[in-house]
Design an enzyme around this catalytic site. Structure first.
Site, mmCIF file in Angstrom:
data_model
loop_
_atom_site.group_PDB
_atom_site.id
_atom_site.type_symbol
_atom_site.label_atom_id
_atom_site.label_comp_id
_atom_site.label_asym_id
_atom_site.label_seq_id
_atom_site.Cartn_x
_atom_site.Cartn_y
_atom_site.Cartn_z
ATOM 1 N N ALA A 47 0.866 -1.179 0.000
ATOM 2 C CA ALA A 47 0.000 0.000 0.000
ATOM 3 C C ALA A 47 0.899 1.224 0.000
ATOM 4 O O ALA A 47 1.615 1.475 0.977
ATOM 5 C CB ALA A 47 -0.916 -0.002 1.217
ATOM 6 N N ILE A 104 -1.932 -10.928 7.726
ATOM 7 C CA ILE A 104 -0.993 -10.025 8.403
ATOM 8 C C ILE A 104 -1.156 -8.612 7.852
ATOM 9 O O ILE A 104 -1.227 -8.422 6.632
ATOM 10 C CB ILE A 104 0.468 -10.476 8.195
ATOM 11 N N ALA A 105 -1.209 -7.646 8.747
ATOM 12 C CA ALA A 105 -1.194 -6.239 8.333
ATOM 13 C C ALA A 105 -0.178 -5.497 9.184
ATOM 14 O O ALA A 105 -0.236 -5.561 10.415
ATOM 15 C CB ALA A 105 -2.571 -5.611 8.483
ATOM 16 N N VAL A 106 0.744 -4.823 8.542
ATOM 17 C CA VAL A 106 1.718 -3.978 9.237
ATOM 18 C C VAL A 106 1.476 -2.541 8.787
ATOM 19 O O VAL A 106 1.670 -2.215 7.612
ATOM 20 C CB VAL A 106 3.168 -4.397 8.930
ATOM 21 N N TYR A 197 5.754 14.439 16.417
ATOM 22 C CA TYR A 197 5.959 13.046 16.010
ATOM 23 C C TYR A 197 5.887 12.134 17.230
ATOM 24 O O TYR A 197 5.213 11.092 17.205
ATOM 25 C CB TYR A 197 7.310 12.892 15.311
ATOM 26 N N ASN A 198 6.559 12.515 18.297
ATOM 27 C CA ASN A 198 6.571 11.720 19.524
ATOM 28 C C ASN A 198 5.154 11.533 20.049
ATOM 29 O O ASN A 198 4.753 10.428 20.442
ATOM 30 C CB ASN A 198 7.416 12.407 20.597
ATOM 31 N N SER A 200 2.354 11.740 18.378
ATOM 32 C CA SER A 200 1.552 10.898 17.479
ATOM 33 C C SER A 200 1.778 9.422 17.765
ATOM 34 O O SER A 200 0.848 8.605 17.682
ATOM 35 C CB SER A 200 1.880 11.217 16.013
ATOM 36 N N VAL A 230 16.962 3.988 12.197
ATOM 37 C CA VAL A 230 17.276 3.248 10.977
ATOM 38 C C VAL A 230 17.820 4.210 9.922
ATOM 39 O O VAL A 230 17.379 5.363 9.820
ATOM 40 C CB VAL A 230 16.020 2.529 10.438
#
Length: 322
Positions: A47, A104-106, A197-198, A200, A230
């Site tokens: 997606a 499975i959904a990630v 961001y934190n 959220s 990452v």
């Protein structure tokens, strides 16, 4: 150096299972999809916001030597979705429902901005993309995941990509008054901060906790995880000085996208003991301290109620999650 994320058990075999990964044309989402394919999952659904980039990712995945060797008949399908548009999420969900079942959904798609940018829906972008759209999409996916469990005879999995940054927010016990709507409070430009961001990810983890407590884990195992720092281009929208700083930090401490993706894969293959858990470095760990207090649990429950109410307003076709 960051702690090593455990290896995926060599006995893991996802033959006959389907998997959906959002935000999967690049970075850890792409590597997560690759790992599912290497574990013999098929079909794997990507997606993505750009179909063109999704098609490029599909070719790379199917050309991967290990995928060719272990999963020669693998099927990869591309779906378009823009998490910054509720209409796009609803349209994707309607089209994707044609698959009938899912194992499975990630939910990996996310953004980070350090200034208030509203979407065309009138919501602050990080709040909408990282939180509201993921919550909305989850409600649409649950019937498919339950159908997948019924067909396979074993639990399906719904995993949300969160972050340890949830531990570092300016949110305190009395930040939001009892009579204030949590979503509206965060959507107010006056309440936007550098920790958006934190925040959220704190909201997402709280929603995940509530959802997991209400869904039978014999049908769907629901959890969240942090892939750690990452080496990706996720900080594209950061101020120049943060980009400069993070470039140095990443050179010393960042995981490769493949290593970070293992955190997603491991969370998505846990047994029922993983339901409602939060994982960091591939291991169960406490979520934000705020959510573990009595006041935090009350906040989490209020967030859940107000989120479901808002989801119904945004998309009346959204099925009740419970």
């Amino acid at each position: 150096m960051a702690p090593r994320i455990p290896s995926i058990p060599s006995s893991t075999d996802l033959s006959g299972q389907s998997a959906l990964v959002t935000g999967s044309n690049t970075g850890i989402g792409f590597e997560n999809a690759r790992q599912f394919l290497q574990l013999k999952a098929s079909p794997v659904y990507l997606a993505v916001r750009s179909v063109e980039r999704g098609q490029e990712a599909k070719k790379l995945l199917l050309d991967d030597p290990e995928v060719k060797k272990k999963n020669p008949g693998a099927v990869v399908e591309i779906y378009q979705v823009d998490m910054a548009s509720f209409d796009s999420v609803a349209a994707f969900a309607q089209k994707f429902s044609e698959v009938k079942k899912l194992n499975i959904a990630v939910l990996n798609a996310g953004v980070s901005f350090f200034k208030y940018i509203p979407t065309s829906d009138g919501y602050e972008t990080v709040l909408q993309v990282n939180y509201l759209s993921n919550a909305l999409l989850a409600t649409h996916l649950l019937p498919l995941l339950k159908a997948g469990a019924a067909a396979s005879g074993k639990p399906s999995h719904l995993a949300f990509v969160s972050s340890n940054m949830q531990h570092m927010t300016s949110l305190k016990k009395n930040t939001i008054k009892p009579n204030e709507n949590i979503i509206d409070w965060f959507n107010n430009r006056a309440n936007f901060g550098m920790d958006r961001y934190n925040v959220s990810k704190l909201l997402l983890t709280g929603f995940t906790n509530e959802l997991a407590s209400k869904i039978d884990s014999s049908q769907v195992v629901i959890n969240s995880m942090c892939p750690g720092l990452v080496a990706t281009n996720f900080d594209t929208n950061s101020p120049w000085y943060l980009k400069y700083l993070m470039k140095g930090v990443r050179s010393l401490m960042a995981r490769t996208p493949s290593e970070g993706a293992r955190a997603l894969t491991l969370a998505a293959i846990t047994g029922t003991e993983g339901n409602g858990k939060y994982y960091s470095d591939g291991k169960e760990t406490p979520s934000a301290a705020l959510l573990l207090t009595e006041d935090g649990k009350a906040f989490q429950k209020k967030l859940w109620d107000q989120t479901l109410e808002r989801i119904q307003q945004l998309d009346p076709t959204s099925p009740p999650p419970i």
